[in-house]
Structure formats: C-alpha cells, structure tokens
Motif scaffolding. Sequence first.
Motif, PDB file in Angstrom:
ATOM      1  N   UNK A   1     -18.460  25.826  25.891  1.00  0.00           N
ATOM      2  CA  UNK A   1     -17.056  25.815  25.448  1.00  0.00           C
ATOM      3  C   UNK A   1     -16.158  25.265  26.549  1.00  0.00           C
ATOM      4  N   UNK A   2     -16.395  25.733  27.757  1.00  0.00           N
ATOM      5  CA  UNK A   2     -15.609  25.289  28.899  1.00  0.00           C
ATOM      6  C   UNK A   2     -15.758  23.776  29.102  1.00  0.00           C
ATOM      7  N   UNK A   3     -16.994  23.283  28.984  1.00  0.00           N
ATOM      8  CA  UNK A   3     -17.237  21.851  29.157  1.00  0.00           C
ATOM      9  C   UNK A   3     -16.568  21.028  28.064  1.00  0.00           C
ATOM     10  N   UNK A   4     -16.629  21.509  26.831  1.00  0.00           N
ATOM     11  CA  UNK A   4     -16.002  20.792  25.712  1.00  0.00           C
ATOM     12  C   UNK A   4     -14.498  20.660  25.933  1.00  0.00           C
ATOM     13  N   UNK A   5     -13.881  21.758  26.370  1.00  0.00           N
ATOM     14  CA  UNK A   5     -12.440  21.741  26.599  1.00  0.00           C
ATOM     15  C   UNK A   5     -12.089  20.802  27.755  1.00  0.00           C
ATOM     16  N   UNK A   6     -12.853  20.872  28.838  1.00  0.00           N
ATOM     17  CA  UNK A   6     -12.588  20.006  29.980  1.00  0.00           C
ATOM     18  C   UNK A   6     -12.738  18.536  29.612  1.00  0.00           C
ATOM     19  N   UNK A   7     -13.782  18.223  28.862  1.00  0.00           N
ATOM     20  CA  UNK A   7     -14.001  16.832  28.445  1.00  0.00           C
ATOM     21  C   UNK A   7     -12.878  16.340  27.544  1.00  0.00           C
ATOM     22  N   UNK A   8     -12.437  17.213  26.633  1.00  0.00           N
ATOM     23  CA  UNK A   8     -11.346  16.847  25.728  1.00  0.00           C
ATOM     24  C   UNK A   8     -10.068  16.557  26.509  1.00  0.00           C
ATOM     25  N   UNK A   9      -9.741  17.425  27.445  1.00  0.00           N
ATOM     26  CA  UNK A   9      -8.518  17.243  28.230  1.00  0.00           C
ATOM     27  C   UNK A   9      -8.605  15.996  29.120  1.00  0.00           C
ATOM     28  N   UNK A  10      -9.787  15.725  29.626  1.00  0.00           N
ATOM     29  CA  UNK A  10      -9.948  14.490  30.397  1.00  0.00           C
ATOM     30  C   UNK A  10      -9.712  13.255  29.536  1.00  0.00           C
ATOM     31  N   UNK A  11     -10.210  13.297  28.305  1.00  0.00           N
ATOM     32  CA  UNK A  11      -9.995  12.178  27.378  1.00  0.00           C
ATOM     33  C   UNK A  11      -8.506  11.989  27.063  1.00  0.00           C
ATOM     34  N   UNK A  12      -7.766  13.117  27.046  1.00  0.00           N
ATOM     35  CA  UNK A  12      -6.343  13.053  26.759  1.00  0.00           C
ATOM     36  C   UNK A  12      -5.532  12.617  27.972  1.00  0.00           C
ATOM     37  N   UNK A  13      -6.182  12.552  29.148  1.00  0.00           N
ATOM     38  CA  UNK A  13      -5.474  12.181  30.367  1.00  0.00           C
ATOM     39  C   UNK A  13      -4.715  13.313  31.015  1.00  0.00           C
ATOM     40  N   UNK A  14      -5.129  14.539  30.737  1.00  0.00           N
ATOM     41  CA  UNK A  14      -4.435  15.739  31.240  1.00  0.00           C
ATOM     42  C   UNK A  14      -4.653  15.925  32.742  1.00  0.00           C
TER      43      UNK A  14
END
Length: 252
Positions: free
Chosen positions: A239-252
């Motif tokens: 779950x943690x990895x999915x969230x981190x990857x998503x935020x990286x894709x968003x440029x967060x």
Amino acid sequence: MAKTILSTNKLCKTFSSGGLQQHVLKNLDLEIYEGDFTVIMGPSGAGKSTLLYALSGMDKPTLGEVNFSGREISGLSNDKLAVFRRDNCGFVFQQMYLLDNMSVLDNVLACGFLVSKNRKEVIKRAKQLLKRLNLNESDWGKFPLQISGGEAQRAGIARALINNPKIIFADEPTGALNSTYGKAVLDALSETNEQGQSIVMVTHDLRSARRGNRILYLQDGVIRGELKLDKYVSGDKERQNKLSNFLNEMGW
C-alpha cells in the motif's frame, strides 16, 4: 456499487484581491462515495481546503453545484447551511477549537444537546465515544489546556461524532501533532471508517494519506489523478509503495 453521498457539478471558486481574480477551483466534477475514506492531496495552493469547505457547506462556490444525497446544498441560505452542517456533518481541524472554559466531556455534550433533547442518551453516547477513542475517564473533567494535543484531537473527534453525522470532514487533523499523538488520531479515524463512517480528509502527510482507500490529487484547481486502494491494514508495505508511486507520477 457504491452509493454517492456527495457530488459536485462544474464547481468553481474564485477569489478577488487587489483587482485580480484567482481561480482556485475550476469546473470540478467529483463524486464522494458512502463509506469511503477519501483523501485529498496536492501541492500548497492547489485548493484542497477550499474544496473541503465547499463540499461541507462551510463556504459557497462561485459557480456550480454541490449535492448531498441528491439534494443541492450550494444554493441554501446561510441559516439553512448551518442546520445542514449540524445535522449531517462532523468536523475535525488541525486546531480543535475546544472551549477552554468547559471540560472535555462538556465540550462533547454541548454539541449533542444542540440536536437532541434526550439528555440521558446524549450523555451515554458521549461517554461511549470518549471510551472508544481511548480517552481516560480521569481526563473527562479536565479543561482542554490540561490535556495533551493528541487527547484534545480525540476529544474533537468525539465531538464530531456525537450527532451521528453522515460524513466527517478532516482538515490536516494531525498537522500539529507528534508521531505518537498523530497515530492515535489516525487510528481513531480508521476505526470510525471501519464502522461505516464516510470521511473526507485533506492532508500533506504520507502517513495520514495511507489511511484512505481513495486518494485524489488536486492541482491548479482540478483533479489530476486518482488512486484506489483497499481498506487500510497496518503494516501493508505494498500500500505504501502504491501511494508513493502514485504521488511520484503526479509530481508531488
């Protein structure tokens, strides 16, 4: 299929300052589903808190609609919006705004008595909530300045839940807390969600965001992305990895 509890239609919010207009929310279409723990993330100035206030009826949009369980609330008068919030919403803020001259228990009871005339039932529910949120009974008679920040936040959650709201709005609820107190508050929100409570939370904090099962990324007044997750389970590294990857894709 999940039932929609809140929705927006072409939601816009514009602020004017010094003759200039700032378009904070731009034609935003959104659905919030019953029973979800929805998290709104994004950079500073993205419009996260503005969206939260518009969804909850604390602020009116410039254009567009907000609908709650099929009823448009954005066009209601201020008095009717106040009644709507009292009867349907609970609020948890970074600062809890507990009344300093009232005990912890009385802060919770005061909100309950606004809605119900059954004093015995309100008192019973208030005590049940404070116990459920792991606030020691010895602290119930203390004033807010005599308890810790984490305890004050949990008292605030009890106050938010006292009238059985259909939805809880949380704006950076752990922003002023250390990791220990913050976890206690997040555990309380997660437990509440597990019991079917709908929650919409704004946060910058990854630890807090992991509690959601739906993450919305707001940028420049529009939703740029969405991540759906299973219900929160402590220690879920995937779950943690999915969230981190998503935020990286968003440029967060």
